[in-house]
Design a protein around this motif. Structure first.
Motif, short mmCIF file in Angstrom:
data_model
loop_
_atom_site.label_atom_id
_atom_site.label_comp_id
_atom_site.label_asym_id
_atom_site.label_seq_id
_atom_site.Cartn_x
_atom_site.Cartn_y
_atom_site.Cartn_z
N VAL A 409 17.88 -0.17 6.92
CA VAL A 409 16.95 -1.30 6.88
C VAL A 409 15.97 -1.13 8.03
CG1 VAL A 409 16.69 -3.80 7.14
CG2 VAL A 409 18.58 -2.87 5.78
N GLY A 410 14.68 -1.29 7.74
CA GLY A 410 13.66 -1.16 8.78
C GLY A 410 13.22 -2.51 9.29
N THR A 411 12.77 -2.54 10.52
CA THR A 411 12.16 -3.74 11.08
C THR A 411 11.24 -3.32 12.22
OG1 THR A 411 12.59 -5.98 11.91
CG2 THR A 411 13.96 -4.21 12.80
N GLU A 412 10.55 -4.29 12.79
CA GLU A 412 9.70 -4.04 13.95
C GLU A 412 9.91 -5.16 14.96
OE1 GLU A 412 8.18 -1.31 14.41
OE2 GLU A 412 8.28 -0.51 12.37
N LEU A 413 9.61 -4.89 16.20
CA LEU A 413 9.74 -5.90 17.24
C LEU A 413 8.62 -6.92 17.13
CD1 LEU A 413 10.63 -3.59 20.27
CD2 LEU A 413 12.20 -4.80 18.72
N ASP A 414 8.79 -8.04 17.78
CA ASP A 414 7.76 -9.07 17.87
C ASP A 414 6.99 -8.79 19.16
OD1 ASP A 414 6.17 -11.24 17.72
OD2 ASP A 414 7.76 -12.74 17.85
N GLY A 415 5.94 -7.97 19.05
CA GLY A 415 5.30 -7.45 20.24
C GLY A 415 6.20 -6.39 20.86
N HIS A 416 6.66 -6.65 22.08
CA HIS A 416 7.58 -5.74 22.74
C HIS A 416 8.99 -6.32 22.82
CE1 HIS A 416 4.40 -2.98 23.91
NE2 HIS A 416 3.70 -4.01 24.35
N ARG A 417 9.23 -7.43 22.14
CA ARG A 417 10.52 -8.11 22.24
C ARG A 417 11.19 -8.21 20.87
NH1 ARG A 417 6.99 -10.68 25.65
NH2 ARG A 417 7.68 -10.94 27.83
N PRO A 418 12.52 -8.29 20.86
CA PRO A 418 13.22 -8.56 19.60
C PRO A 418 12.85 -9.95 19.09
CG PRO A 418 14.74 -7.76 21.28
CD PRO A 418 13.46 -8.06 21.98
N TRP A 419 12.71 -10.10 17.80
CA TRP A 419 12.43 -11.42 17.24
C TRP A 419 13.70 -12.28 17.25
CZ3 TRP A 419 15.49 -11.20 12.87
CH2 TRP A 419 15.65 -9.96 12.24
N PRO A 420 13.56 -13.60 17.24
CA PRO A 420 14.74 -14.48 17.27
C PRO A 420 15.66 -14.19 16.09
CG PRO A 420 12.75 -15.74 17.72
CD PRO A 420 12.30 -14.37 17.30
N GLY A 421 16.92 -13.89 16.38
CA GLY A 421 17.88 -13.54 15.34
C GLY A 421 18.05 -12.04 15.16
N ALA A 451 8.51 3.05 -1.60
CA ALA A 451 8.67 4.46 -1.95
C ALA A 451 10.14 4.85 -2.13
CB ALA A 451 8.05 5.33 -0.85
N GLY A 452 11.03 3.89 -2.02
CA GLY A 452 12.45 4.18 -2.21
C GLY A 452 13.13 4.76 -0.99
N ARG A 453 12.51 4.62 0.17
CA ARG A 453 13.06 5.15 1.42
C ARG A 453 13.54 3.98 2.26
NH1 ARG A 453 7.41 8.34 2.00
NH2 ARG A 453 7.78 9.97 0.43
N GLY A 454 14.82 3.68 2.15
CA GLY A 454 15.37 2.51 2.81
C GLY A 454 15.58 1.39 1.82
N ILE A 455 16.53 0.53 2.13
CA ILE A 455 16.92 -0.51 1.18
C ILE A 455 16.18 -1.82 1.40
CG2 ILE A 455 18.85 -1.61 2.43
CD1 ILE A 455 20.48 -1.15 -0.20
N GLY A 456 15.54 -1.93 2.58
CA GLY A 456 14.80 -3.16 2.86
C GLY A 456 14.12 -3.07 4.21
N ALA A 457 13.28 -4.07 4.51
CA ALA A 457 12.60 -4.16 5.79
C ALA A 457 12.21 -5.60 6.04
CB ALA A 457 11.36 -3.27 5.82
#
Length: 524
Positions: A409-421, A451-457
């Motif tokens: 599963v992909g994600t990105e930070l909220d700026g330079h910080r982890p997002w709440p949760g 593109a089928g690369r990863g199950i979610g983001a």
């Protein structure tokens, strides 16, 4: 020096519209090699009001006609012209297709009605050009355009010069912008042409020059907005369009184009732009060892956005545009959204995981989107109701149930910080043997799910500039897009956290993601 005066209004089929003057950019490059004497002669013969040339200096300070800093593109010699003496530059080419001196161009235009517009890139080029113009006895009216530094040099060296003010912003000019340079003309890319800018320039007594306009519709559109000069590489076409408008009136579309018509043209344009971005990004690879990489990334950002805005404006002059670097331009019900470089920190650090996102909407509904991965050379494309593709591969996610174990599963930070949760979500996935990746480009992270690369983001906040094209890709590939309120069929609300997922894992992934976000809210 003669000033390029704003032309007086003339009577046309629609009162209030006056035909702009035609500026032949680099002579007539569609007919003869750019910035040569034949190109200048053809431009003048075709009826250009102004002939624009680019000037560089040789190693021995001879002002010559050349656009690029090197001789490579036009003359097959990789050296910088500033490092080559005139005697060697003069031998390049053959016949009349050679690099001419600026004084030869002034002699060629003596007695003609055309003004010469000299473009210079830096102050040293400007000094060489000014010396040539001062020493000429041809009596040709001359105006000057180029970078702000070069124009400042021209003004200092030639106090009476007709100088143009370069303008690369959507904000209209003010009197404060004119104080030092005292220009006659506002010189702007068609990407930055807006009604407010034209009104402000005219109120300040400035003419408005727009570049580069080669096709009928942007010619008519810029003329309706009040542009006074059009720089073009196709004098014949622009001249014919303006002549027809003076003769028959300024045409307006007889009907609004249908959504499929707009979407079809837009998809073809976005495809071409995407491949141009791939080439540009690779050519302007950042040297992370050279220092000041962030500034060079910003230059790449702005260069891509200006290029894309110009390409869109030339094809769809009435569409609105919102970009990461230059902001919002007004338009009709259609609006393009662009993030020229998503993942700029990666680019500055030499990490090959960045992307460009371009999306067209109609009344807020997504129509066309492309996500460009310049490092793999991939262009992922989607059109509403027509599916998603990457090259010849159709992107389609089936609804077969998928386990989270072993998935990514992909994600990105909220700026330079982890997002709440964030921590709770990672822990919940880890408990199910599912890995999390934070690659650094939210656009590309979402598009990979299509593109089928990863199950979610998941992303901490939706922005159509960053995520519009990628969300359309997921929808058209058969994926699921969710907010805390449930699945959405178009865009999530701006600023809302959202999740994209393979349909076979959407329910389980959404439950974990929602629980993590809601838990973080309760803890605050």
């Amino acid at each position: 020096m003669t000033t390029l005066e704003t032309p007086a209004p003339v009577t046309t089929g629609r009162p209030g519209i006056r035909p702009p003057r035609i500026v032949a950019s680099r002579g007539a490059p569609r007919v003869r090699r750019e910035n040569t004497l034949p190109a200048v002669a053809v431009a003048e013969a075709l009826g250009a009001d102004v002939v624009a040339v680019d000037v560089r200096r040789t190693a021995d300070d001879v002002a010559v006609l050349l656009h690029d800093a090197t001789l490579g593109r036009m003359w097959g010699d990789a050296r910088r012209v500033a490092d080559v003496p005139w005697c060697e530059v003069a031998r390049l080419g053959n016949g009349l297709d050679r690099i001419p001196r600026l004084d030869a161009v002034l002699e060629r235009l003596e007695g003609c009605s055309a003004t010469l517009l000299v473009g210079v890139a830096d102050p040293e080029d400007a000094a060489a050009a000014v010396d040539t113009v001062r020493g000429s006895t041809a009596g040709v009216p001359v105006a000057w355009r180029g970078s702000a530094a070069a124009m400042t040099a021209v003004r200092a060296l030639l106090p009476e010069a007709d100088v143009w003010l370069p303008w690369d912003a959507l904000e209209p000019p003010t009197a404060a912008h004119l104080a030092a340079l005292r220009p006659s003309t506002l010189d702007l890319d068609v990407a930055f042409l807006t009604p407010a800018t034209v009104r402000a320039a005219h109120a300040l007594g400035l003419a408005v020059a727009v570049w580069t306009v080669d096709d009928p519709e942007p010619t008519r559109w810029a003329s309706r907005l009040g542009a006074d000069l059009l720089l073009t590489q196709d004098v014949a076409t622009v001249h014919a369009v303006l002549a027809a408008a003076e003769r028959d009136g300024w045409p307006v579309p007889s009907r609004e184009p249908s959504e499929p018509e707009v979407a079809g043209r837009a998809q073809a344009l976005a495809h071409r732009i995407a491949h141009e971005v791939v080439a540009f990004t690779r050519e302007h690879r950042i040297d992370t060892d050279a220092g000041n990489a962030a500034a060079r990334v910003a230059d790449v950002d702005r260069s891509i956005e200006q290029h894309v805005r110009g390409r869109v404006r030339a094809a769809f002059p009435q569409h609105g545009f919102t970009g990461e670097e230059y902001g919002v331009a007004p338009g009709d019900k259609h609006r393009w959204y662009l993030d020229p470089v998503d993942g700029s920190t990666n680019l500055a650090n030499g990490v090959p995981w960045t992307s460009t996102s371009l999306c067209l909407t109609r009344s807020g509904r997504p129509l066309v989107g492309v996500v460009v991965d310049p490092w793999r050379g991939e262009v992922l494309e989607a059109r509403r109701g027509r599916g998603a593709t990457e090259r010849d591969r159709v992107l389609r996610l089936d609804d077969t149930p998928r386990a989270l174990a072993g998935a990514v599963v992909g994600t990105e930070l909220d700026g330079h910080r982890p997002w709440p949760g964030f921590a709770a979500f990672v822990a919940a996935l880890a408990a199910r043997s599912c890995s999390v990746r934070v690659p650094g480009s939210g656009t590309l992270t979402i598009a990979q799910v299509a593109a089928g690369r990863g199950i979610g983001a998941c992303m901490p906040a939706f922005d159509p500039v960053d995520h519009g094209a990628a969300v359309l890709l997921v929808h058209e590939a058969g994926g699921v897009v969710l907010t805390l309120a449930g699945a959405v069929s178009e865009f999530p609300p701006v600023g809302a956290p959202f999740l994209v997922a393979h349909p076979g894992a959407a329910d389980e992934l959404s439950a974990l993601w929602s629980a993590a976000l809601l838990g973080a809210e309760q803890e605050r």
